[in-house]
Structures are given as structure tokens and as C-alpha cells.
Motif scaffolding. Structure first.
Motif, PDB file in Angstrom:
ATOM      1  N   ARG A  47       0.857  -1.218   0.120  1.00  0.00           N
ATOM      2  CA  ARG A  47       0.025  -0.094  -0.117  1.00  0.00           C
ATOM      3  C   ARG A  47       0.805   1.325   0.043  1.00  0.00           C
ATOM      4  O   ARG A  47       0.781   2.225  -0.673  1.00  0.00           O
ATOM      5  CB  ARG A  47      -0.833  -0.056   1.244  1.00  0.00           C
ATOM      6  CG  ARG A  47      -0.228   0.089   2.596  1.00  0.00           C
ATOM      7  CD  ARG A  47      -1.069  -0.083   3.639  1.00  0.00           C
ATOM      8  NE  ARG A  47      -0.335  -0.072   5.009  1.00  0.00           N
ATOM      9  CZ  ARG A  47      -0.238  -1.616   5.440  1.00  0.00           C
ATOM     10  NH1 ARG A  47      -0.764  -2.558   5.077  1.00  0.00           N
ATOM     11  NH2 ARG A  47       0.368  -1.690   6.609  1.00  0.00           N
TER      12      ARG A  47
ATOM     13  N   ASN B  24      -9.426   9.598  -5.370  1.00  0.00           N
ATOM     14  CA  ASN B  24      -9.458   8.202  -5.316  1.00  0.00           C
ATOM     15  C   ASN B  24      -8.184   7.416  -4.637  1.00  0.00           C
ATOM     16  O   ASN B  24      -8.378   6.509  -3.691  1.00  0.00           O
ATOM     17  CB  ASN B  24      -9.102   7.655  -6.792  1.00  0.00           C
ATOM     18  CG  ASN B  24     -10.561   8.289  -7.673  1.00  0.00           C
ATOM     19  OD1 ASN B  24     -11.605   8.378  -7.124  1.00  0.00           O
ATOM     20  ND2 ASN B  24     -10.133   8.526  -9.108  1.00  0.00           N
TER      21      ASN B  24
ATOM     22  N   VAL C 166      -8.556   5.332  -0.983  1.00  0.00           N
ATOM     23  CA  VAL C 166      -7.649   4.316  -0.608  1.00  0.00           C
ATOM     24  C   VAL C 166      -6.816   4.145   0.353  1.00  0.00           C
ATOM     25  O   VAL C 166      -6.831   3.435   1.437  1.00  0.00           O
ATOM     26  CB  VAL C 166      -6.975   3.762  -2.010  1.00  0.00           C
ATOM     27  CG1 VAL C 166      -6.012   2.726  -1.756  1.00  0.00           C
ATOM     28  CG2 VAL C 166      -7.862   3.416  -2.942  1.00  0.00           C
TER      29      VAL C 166
ATOM     30  N   GLU D 297      -4.908  -2.772  -7.580  1.00  0.00           N
ATOM     31  CA  GLU D 297      -6.069  -2.773  -8.529  1.00  0.00           C
ATOM     32  C   GLU D 297      -6.841  -4.259  -8.272  1.00  0.00           C
ATOM     33  O   GLU D 297      -7.889  -4.207  -8.133  1.00  0.00           O
ATOM     34  CB  GLU D 297      -5.698  -2.474 -10.034  1.00  0.00           C
ATOM     35  CG  GLU D 297      -6.782  -2.868 -11.063  1.00  0.00           C
ATOM     36  CD  GLU D 297      -7.831  -1.801 -10.705  1.00  0.00           C
ATOM     37  OE1 GLU D 297      -9.083  -1.846 -11.067  1.00  0.00           O
ATOM     38  OE2 GLU D 297      -7.557  -0.717 -10.360  1.00  0.00           O
TER      39      GLU D 297
ATOM     40  N   THR E 149      -6.602  -5.747  -5.370  1.00  0.00           N
ATOM     41  CA  THR E 149      -7.067  -5.918  -4.156  1.00  0.00           C
ATOM     42  C   THR E 149      -8.421  -5.040  -4.263  1.00  0.00           C
ATOM     43  O   THR E 149      -9.527  -5.326  -3.370  1.00  0.00           O
ATOM     44  CB  THR E 149      -6.074  -5.045  -3.232  1.00  0.00           C
ATOM     45  OG1 THR E 149      -5.155  -5.978  -3.227  1.00  0.00           O
ATOM     46  CG2 THR E 149      -6.499  -5.004  -1.817  1.00  0.00           C
ATOM     47  N   MET E 150      -8.421  -3.689  -4.874  1.00  0.00           N
ATOM     48  CA  MET E 150      -9.709  -2.945  -4.639  1.00  0.00           C
ATOM     49  C   MET E 150     -10.860  -3.513  -5.716  1.00  0.00           C
ATOM     50  O   MET E 150     -12.158  -3.443  -5.327  1.00  0.00           O
ATOM     51  CB  MET E 150      -9.252  -1.588  -5.428  1.00  0.00           C
ATOM     52  CG  MET E 150      -8.218  -0.931  -4.777  1.00  0.00           C
ATOM     53  SD  MET E 150      -8.785  -0.455  -3.038  1.00  0.00           S
ATOM     54  CE  MET E 150     -10.386   0.168  -3.189  1.00  0.00           C
TER      55      MET E 150
ATOM     56  N   VAL F 217     -12.374  -5.648  -2.888  1.00  0.00           N
ATOM     57  CA  VAL F 217     -12.854  -4.844  -1.995  1.00  0.00           C
ATOM     58  C   VAL F 217     -14.303  -4.101  -2.499  1.00  0.00           C
ATOM     59  O   VAL F 217     -15.211  -3.991  -1.601  1.00  0.00           O
ATOM     60  CB  VAL F 217     -11.788  -3.568  -1.689  1.00  0.00           C
ATOM     61  CG1 VAL F 217     -12.670  -2.418  -0.953  1.00  0.00           C
ATOM     62  CG2 VAL F 217     -10.762  -4.031  -0.960  1.00  0.00           C
ATOM     63  N   ARG F 218     -14.258  -3.955  -3.658  1.00  0.00           N
ATOM     64  CA  ARG F 218     -15.482  -3.469  -4.330  1.00  0.00           C
ATOM     65  C   ARG F 218     -16.504  -4.483  -4.472  1.00  0.00           C
ATOM     66  O   ARG F 218     -17.880  -4.192  -4.135  1.00  0.00           O
ATOM     67  CB  ARG F 218     -15.234  -2.901  -5.714  1.00  0.00           C
ATOM     68  CG  ARG F 218     -14.851  -1.604  -5.730  1.00  0.00           C
ATOM     69  CD  ARG F 218     -14.644  -0.913  -7.197  1.00  0.00           C
ATOM     70  NE  ARG F 218     -13.465  -1.404  -8.060  1.00  0.00           N
ATOM     71  CZ  ARG F 218     -12.264  -0.929  -7.905  1.00  0.00           C
ATOM     72  NH1 ARG F 218     -12.164   0.226  -7.228  1.00  0.00           N
ATOM     73  NH2 ARG F 218     -11.386  -1.369  -8.515  1.00  0.00           N
TER      74      ARG F 218
ATOM     75  N   LEU G 237     -10.690  -2.447   4.253  1.00  0.00           N
ATOM     76  CA  LEU G 237     -11.717  -1.821   3.477  1.00  0.00           C
ATOM     77  C   LEU G 237     -12.827  -2.399   3.283  1.00  0.00           C
ATOM     78  O   LEU G 237     -13.992  -1.849   2.725  1.00  0.00           O
ATOM     79  CB  LEU G 237     -11.335  -1.428   1.925  1.00  0.00           C
ATOM     80  CG  LEU G 237      -9.708  -0.587   2.028  1.00  0.00           C
ATOM     81  CD1 LEU G 237      -9.253  -0.322   0.489  1.00  0.00           C
ATOM     82  CD2 LEU G 237     -10.125   0.676   2.693  1.00  0.00           C
TER      83      LEU G 237
END
Length: 885
Positions: free
Chosen positions: A592, A629, A634, A723, A725-726, A729-730, A772
Motif C-alpha cells: 500500500r 481516489n 484508498v 487494482e 485488491t480494490m 474490496v468493491r 476496506l
């Protein structure tokens, strides 16, 4: 109060008083907007320094044989009583018969609203001398027939060969008007094939008049009334005379009729007045050679125009340039440095007579004029009478000298040597020719240097309907009203205190009430600047919607709150002058942390590239995206548990997170600073460590070095990992929303994904996914048997699926009941609309537009109902699974 009622001296005095009271409005706006310039060098084109340059330039053009005085047909504003150059003309296209208000007239007698008729072609007949025959002609400007000097026919038109060399008789003054042959002007197939010629009031007729040596009869006074050549119509205003001439022709049996006709009206860009072609003596500058040099420097790349598509306009204007009419019959401006010289007692020598044109003396002063007049007239000074030209120069003449006149030209000053030529001109595309081309032409001719190497043309700011902001529409928005806010009452009172006609005030008030029912909210300078930058992405025009500016005010608030929130994370952090290098060399960074530094470097690279290439809208978007963003959505969220953990075991991780956050915020503020100077300065000063970073530490963010990208610190692998990971998360957030899981409840996720990089990324950032995704546990690629049956599922892509254990978290019966209620509210309107659409006569009686709207609505209702039914079925199945287990 008309200026002539005041007199010239008193009028000029009043203008200077106005300038003293209101002249700083624009500079006040610039200061409030945050313009950072050397205000000690402020210049006004009417000050002594610039005025000296104007006189010198006028004389040099005259000495070089480029400036001369001539009597020609040109655009005349009856409202201003002044000549107007071609590029100061706005055109209004008329599709046919149109009634328009004319401000210089009292009102038409044939229209209830007092408007005048345009867009019609009126036909009438001229009696042929010594004959019963008549010759029919047509015109869109009937009043000009009072000045007709000929009727032209085509030499090969068999219908009129018997009339060659004959005359028609003017019905109102008996003047003999020749019938001439002109193949260049006359189209045999158009109308009757006979054309009335008014050499003094039409550009094409003017050229025809010169070819045939016709009489040039002016029928208008300078204010647009019919003059002594207009017979019984003398004294009438031009469009009142148009009506009267038509009636008089009817009485004489010479009126034929009229029909709608497409036409284009030329309007004065300053007064809105309908222009008249008039023959008047004026001063002109031959621009052919200067224009050639101005196009050459663009074609060979010496001068760059950004955006490049404006080059077409540049070449079109300059390749087809006409001599520039630089004199104006006004009182405010630089009075023309020319004197009319006569001998005392001399008679018959008039300045209005072009035969005496050689008596004009161009000089740098009255003393210089006397010296030149002595040589011209061959007599002593005490025998000479000098009368200075009352006209003033076109405002763009002095503006065209601005790049070097403000440096002290024509003197060889230190400023001129140090700062001229300049580098960049930033201005609006609407004055590319008015101002930019004149600066380039005059700079090249008078200094032999380009005044700048780059021209950046910004978009035009219009209202949200796309209309040009103008006082005549009452839609001008003062930037100070956006910065500080403005009530609706204040906006309306400004309209009442302006110079709009009462009818226009009513209309403008209605528009203001619709656009700003609650006034203009206070947005601040930063939001206005940031909003205008955002608009530059879309092209030439900015259709300014205040709601969008308000949206960027919210971004300012977000920036303020996010930074203040982040400051508590670094309140006990002490940065060093080389903190970035120390962080990158620490070997302690998590994915991160590497991600946020990499995104910072990418943002630096993008913004620098965009600034270099004048892509300001793209720079704004890149900076906005980084803050919203990468930082806020994040990184700030990811490091909360890291920074809150003050244990010794977490000391290194906490320092890394604090360092990375401090670097991202500090550099991020510097990136934003040119776009949002005020809030960034305030926040930058509040960062911990300020004043402790050594002698090289700048006192202000304005003096800090702009961030640059260090390629070595970019890490695409970490960005790809984030990306992945996100995306997970989404999916987690989507599942929580789908099943209405409260924020305080932590859930258990199961992630199925392809082996290799995606799996490694997810495993290395499991803690970040938990943070998150609000998870108690995250299991990656667990064996199938270990995954419970009562799970919600989201498919991220072909290689990744996220599942959430919902056992005991969802009250299925309550959720089903809520969904069934939603379904009933959906099916009712859907059934009603279906009944309406299947009713007899629907296809025949309902418009296509309404049908399309109904079809779109029924499709939406059906999809919504299907989605709800699917959700109900899903809950029922999950309920059964959970009960079975």
C-alpha cells in the motif's frame, strides 16, 4: 445623456472620472482569483508611456507608406456615429420576413410592438424615359432607392437590349438614371434580370459604380436619417423612410410587391445597431506585407498557436486581409496625431474635401506638425492654421502595441532589452484577429521581432445555455459574485441599475430567477478556478453551470477535511529534508505504501506533461483523481489500523505509513497549488515539521519547487496488486450493500481466484482487504468443501469470485417482505402503463416521442420487477439452505 450634449472636453473628463472610480474592477477580480503578477507594472493603454508609443507607431506607419487617408465605402454605426471595421461586425441570419426592434428609432407605425420589417425582397418599377414602359427591380433595403445611380442589366439579356444606353426616371426627384450593362454584377436568371445600383450604400454597387464612373449619392446623415438627397423623405429615420417610400410608390402605381427573402444583417458588435454601408473619409493601414509575415511565422513554426485548429482561422483572416480602417468618430481614445493645414485667410480648402487630402500633416507633436506644415505650404508658422483631426484611433491599434509599449518602446529601455520579446500570450479565441494578429503584425514591423513564441487560446465562458455572456442579455456573471456569493435580490438590482431597455430587464430578470432561484452560493476562488479548468477539456466553449462550480467547492471541503483528518495521523511525525529518499530506501514499505508513492509519481508525470502541453483540463482531472481516489478513498482508509496501532511491534509500519502519507499530502498540495492557490497554501503551512526542514525550506508553497516524477519510485507491480485488491474490496462492499449488512458487523469472505500474480497480490494484501471490506476474516482459495452453502456471491471477472458468509446475518423474512412491498409499488404502474399502451387507437393517436418515452419506461419497470423477483427468490433459497444446515 448623449455625449454631444456634454461636449468633448466634458465627456472625456467624465470618462476619466469613471475610470478612476471603476477602473480597478478587473484588477480586483484578478487579485481575488489569485493572479500572482508584479502589480507595480500595471499599465493602461491611455497612460503617458503607451500614448507615446501610439503616436510613434502612427508616424512610422505613415513614413513607411503604409498609413493613408482615403474616402471609401465602409461599415457605419448610426448609433455610435462612427466607422466600424469588418471584424467588429456580428451577423444575424434571417430566414425570411422578420420584425426587429431598432433602438435608434421611435418605433414602426405598421407594427403593434413598434418593430421594423426585415427579410423581404421588395419589387418596384422605374418609368423609362420617354416611354410607357417600366423596368422592374427589387431590393431588401427600399430606402436606398433614393440614392440609386443606375439600373444594370446583362449585356446579353435579349429582353433589355432595346434599353441599352437609355434612362429611367426617379419617381420622387425626376433624376435621370442611366441603364448600364454589367455582366459581372447581373445574373439574368435572378428576379427580373435588372438590378438597381446604389454606389454609395452597397459594397457590390460601390465596385460597379467605380467601373462605370457613376454618381455616388449618399442619402443618409451620420445618425441614420434621410439627408437632403432624399426629396420629401428628408429628416425621416432610415427605416421609417422605408415604410414611407413603399406607401409613396403605391400611390404612384409603381409598387409591385414583396416576398420573404433570406438575408444577413450586419450588426455593430458594440452597440447592436444595424450597420449601414457609408462612404466616409477615414485613415487606413495597408496590412498586406505585415499579414504575410504573420502567416509565415506560423507556417514555419516560429509562432505556435494552441490549440492548433485555430491556425485555420489565422490563415483565413490574414491571407484575405483588407486594409485596416483605424479611425473612429468617437471621443474616448488616442486622438489621431494628424493636423489639417491651411494658410490664414485661405478659402475653399476644406478638410472634408478629398481634393485637399494632401493638406493633412502626420506628426509626433503640434510643434512637429508646424514644422512640416511650413515646408508643405512654403510659409512661416505665423501664417499657418492647424486643426487637429477630432477622430480617435481604433482601440486595437494601441492594444496591438502592448507587448512592447509597456516596456517603454520606442525608447531603448532596460525593460525592453530584458523582457522583450516575451514568451507566452494567453487570451480568448474570440480576439485572435482583433488583438493577437495585430500584436504579431505590429511587433514584427515595428521591432522586427515576434512579441511572443506561443499563443494559448482559452475557451469562451458562456452561460449554461451556451449563450455568450453579454450586458445586452443581462447574463454576465461577475467572478466576485461566485467567489463571495450573491443573493438573488442583488443580481436583480444590478439589472435595474444597468443600461438595458425595460423590456430586456424583464426578460433578463426572468432568466436570473430561473438560473439562480436562491442566488449564487459562496464558492470561493479555488472552486471557481478548479471548475473553469475542468471545463477546458471539452473544447472551445465553457457553458458555465454554477452547480458544477458548487461541486468543486465540495471538493475544496473534502480536501480541507481529508487533510485535517490526515494531520492527526502525523501529529507526532517529524519529517526530514530528505524524507522521500529515506522512505524509499528503508526496505520497510508495504504494498500500500509503495502504491501511494507510485501513484504520486504518476500524478506528477501527468500533470507536468499536461502543463507543458497546455492541457489544463487533463491536469485538473489527474490531480483531482489522485486526491479523491488514491489518497482519500484508498490510502487514508488503508492506514487507519496501522497508524492507530502504537505498539512497539508496529513502530516501523507506523513510521512508513506516516512518512508516505506526509509525502503524498505535501506533494499533492504542491501539485494542486497552481490550480487552487488559497486552500493549498493554508493547508501546506499546517503540515507538521514546517519551519524545521533546514535553510532551503521555502517560506511559502508559492516558492516551493513543483513536484517532478522520479521514475525509480514508480512501481507498476504494486499498482496492479492494488487494482486486484480494490476489485475484491468493491465486490465485498457490493455484497454488504446487497444484503444490508450494518457497518459495525464484520463479515467472513471467501475469495476464489487464479493462481499466480492475482493470488499473490490478494494474499499479500489480506489485511488491506479486511480493512476496506470490513471483514473479520478473508480466506483465499480455500478448498470448496470448507466454504459454507449460505453465501452471497459476486463474480468480479473470469478469474475472481468473492463470496460472503451470510449465515445468521440476514433476516430473510423481513428482507422478503420489504422486497415484496417494492414489487407491488412497481407492478402497479407497470400494469397501468401496459394497459394504456395496448388500448385501441394508441398507435394512431399517440406521438412517436411519447411512444418512445413510454417504451423506455415500461422496459425499466419490467427490469426492476425482474430484479426484485430474482432477489426474493435468492432470499428464499438462502433461507431454505440455512434451515437445512
Amino acid at each position: 445623456l448623449p455625449r454631444h450634449d456634454l461636449g468633448r472636453e466634458e465627456f472625456v473628463k467624465k470618462v476619466w472620472e469613471w475610470k478612476a472610480e471603476y477602473g480597478n474592477r478587473i484588477t480586483t477580480q484578478l487579485r481575488r482569483l489569485g493572479s500572482s503578477v508584479d502589480w507595480s507594472r500595471e499599465r493602461f493603454t491611455m497612460d503617458d508611456m503607451c500614448s507615446k508609443a501610439v503616436v510613434e507607431a502612427f508616424n512610422r506607419f505613415h513614413e513607411d507608406g503604409l498609413l493613408y487617408r482615403a474616402q471609401r465605402l465602409g461599415n457605419w454605426s448610426c448609433a455610435l456615429k462612427s466607422a466600424i471595421s469588418e471584424i467588429e461586425v456580428d451577423y444575424k441570419e434571417l430566414e425570411g420576413r422578420t420584425f426587429l426592434e431598432v433602438k435608434t428609432h421611435k418605433g414602426s407605425s405598421i407594427d403593434p410592438k413598434g418593430r421594423y420589417e426585415f427579410g423581404v425582397l421588395t419589387s418596384f418599377a422605374y418609368p423609362i424615359e420617354d416611354s410607357d414602359e417600366k423596368l422592374v427591380v427589387a431590393t431588401t433595403r427600399l430606402e436606398t432607392m433614393l440614392g440609386d445611380g443606375a439600373v444594370a442589366v446583362h449585356p446579353e439579356d435579349a429582353r433589355y437590349k432595346h434599353l441599352h444606353g437609355k434612362f429611367v426616371v426617379h419617381p420622387f426627384n425626376g433624376r435621370r438614371i442611366p441603364i448600364i450593362c454589367d455582366a459581372q454584377l447581373v445574373d439574368m436568371a435572378f428576379g427580373t434580370g435588372a438590378v438597381k445600383i446604389t454606389p454609395a450604400h452597397d459594397p457590390n454597387d460601390y465596385e460597379c459604380g467605380k467601373r462605370h464612373n457613376l454618381e455616388f449619392i449618399t442619402v443618409l446623415t451620420l445618425d441614420g436619417a434621410i439627408n437632403h438627397n432624399g426629396s420629401q423623405f428628408e429628416g425621416m429615420m432610415r427605416y421609417d423612410a422605408r415604410i414611407a417610400v413603399e406607401e409613396a410608390l403605391k400611390e404612384k402605381g409603381l409598387y409591385i410587391g414583396k416576398e420573404p427573402n433570406k438575408m444577413r444583417l450586419g450588426l455593430c458588435s458594440r452597440s447592436g445597431d444595424i450597420l449601414e454601408p457609408m462612404i466616409t473619409p477615414q485613415w487606413y493601414v495597408n496590412c498586406n506585407g505585415m499579414a504575410k509575415r504573420a502567416t509565415d511565422v506560423v507556417r514555419n513554426g516560429e509562432l505556435k498557436i494552441v490549440p492548433a485548429d485555430h491556425e485555420k482561422t489565422w490563415f483565413h483572416w490574414l491571407d484575405n486581409i483588407r486594409d485596416w480602417c483605424v479611425s473612429r468618430q468617437l471621443w474616448w481614445g488616442h486622438q489621431i496625431p494628424a493636423w489639417f493645414a491651411t494658410k490664414k485667410g485661405e478659402t475653399g480648402v476644406l478638410k472634408t474635401d478629398m481634393k485637399s487630402n494632401d493638406r493633412w500633416v502626420v506628426a509626433r507633436s503640434e510643434e512637429d506638425a508646424y514644422a512640416k506644415a511650413e515646408k508643405l505650404l512654403g510659409c512661416s508658422r505665423d501664417e499657418i492654421v492647424l486643426e487637429r483631426d477630432e477622430d480617435v484611433l481604433d482601440t486595437w491599434f494601441s492594444s496591438g502595441l502592448f507587448p512592447f509599449s509597456v516596456m517603454g518602446w520606442p525608447e531603448k529601455t532596460g525593460d525592453l532589452e530584458a523582457f522583450y520579446p516575451t514568451s507566452l500570450l494567453e487570451t480568448g479565441c474570440d480576439i485572435l484577429f482583433f488583438w493577437v494578429a495585430r500584436m504579431v503584425m505590429m511587433g514584427l514591423h515595428l521591432t522586427d521581432k515576434l512579441p511572443f513564441h506561443t499563443v494559448y487560446l482559452h475557451a469562451m465562458v458562456r452561460d449554461k445555455e451556451g449563450r455568450k455572456m453579454s450586458k445586452s442579455l443581462g447574463n454576465v456573471i461577475d467572478p466576485l459574485e461566485v467567489i463571495s456569493g450573491c443573493t438573488l435580490d442583488t443580481l436583480l438590482s444590478k439589472l435595474e441599475g444597468g443600461n438595458l431597455p425595460p423590456k430586456e430587464v424583464v426578460r433578463a430578470k426572468k432568466d436570473q430567477q430561473a438560473d439562480f432561484p436562491d442566488g449564487i452560493p459562496e464558492c470561493g476562488s479555488d472552486a471557481l478556478r478548479f471548475g473553469l479548468l475542468a471545463y477546458t477539456v471539452q473544447g472551445k466553449d465553457v457553458n458555465l453551470d454554477m452547480k458544477r462550480v458548487v461541486g468543486y467547492r465540495m471538493f475544496c471541503n473534502k480536501l480541507w477535511n481529508a487533510t485535517k483528518f490526515a494531520l492527526q495521523f502525523v501529529s507526532d511525525f517529524q519529517p526530514t529534508p530528505n524524507i522521500l529518499e529515506e522512505l524509499m530506501g528503508s526496505g520497510k514499505m508495504a504494498v500500500r505504501d509503495k502504491f501511494i508513492i507510485s501513484r504520486l509519481m504518476a500524478c506528477c508525470e501527468t500533470v507536468n506533461d499536461c502543463f507543458t502541453n497546455y492541457k489544463f483540463g487533463d491536469a485538473q482531472q489527474a490531480a483531482y483523481s489522485f486526491w479523491m481516489n488514491d489518497v482519500c478513498d484508498v490510502y487514508l482508509e488503508l492506514i487507519k489500523p496501522v497508524v492507530y496501532d502504537t505498539s512497539d511491534e508496529n513502530k516501523d509500519n507506523r513510521w512508513v505509513a506516516q512518512a508516505a502519507l506526509w509525502i503524498a499530502i505535501e506533494a499533492g498540495l504542491r501539485i494542486l497549488h497552481p490550480m487552487m492557490p488559497f486552500v493549498t497554501e493554508e493547508l501546506w503551512q499546517r503540515l507538521p515539521g514546517r519551519g524545521t526542514l533546514g535553510d532551503s525550506e521555502p517560506e511559502s508553497i508559492m516558492l516551493a519547487k513543483f513536484p517532478e516524477c522520479n521514475e525509480a519510485y514508480k512501481n507498476l507491480e504494486c499498482e496492479e496488486s492494488m487494482e486486484t485488491t480494490m476489485n475484491i474490496v468493491r465486490a465485498c462492499r457490493s455484497l454488504r450493500q446487497q444484503y444490508n449488512i450494518p457497518n459495525k458487523v464484520l463479515t467472513h469472505y471467501f475469495v476464489k481466484m487464479a493462481s499466480g500474480q492475482p493470488e499473490e497480490a490478494a494474499k499479500s494484501q489480506t489485511d488491506d482487504i479486511k480493512t476496506l471490506g470490513k471483514a473479520a476474516t478473508v480466506d483465499i482459495n480455500l478448498v470448496e468443501e470448507a466454504i459454507p452453502k449460505s453465501v452471497g456471491i459476486v463474480v468480479v471477472d473470469e478469474s475472481t469470485t468473492v463470496l460472503m458468509d451470510i449465515k445468521g446475518l440476514v433476516d430473510y423474512a423481513a428482507e422478503i417482505k420489504k422486497l415484496e412491498k417494492q414489487l407491488s409499488k412497481t407492478t402497479g404502474p407497470m400494469e397501468q402503463l401496459e394497459t394504456k399502451m395496448t388500448a385501441p387507437g394508441y398507435d394512431e393517436n399517440v406521438s412517436d416521442e411519447v411512444k418512445a418515452t413510454n417504451s423506455e419506461r415500461i422496459d425499466g419497470l419490467k427490469k426492476k420487477a425482474a430484479d426484485i423477483e430474482k432477489a426474493i427468490l435468492n432470499f428464499k433459497n438462502l433461507d431454505e439452505i440455512e434451515k437445512a444446515n
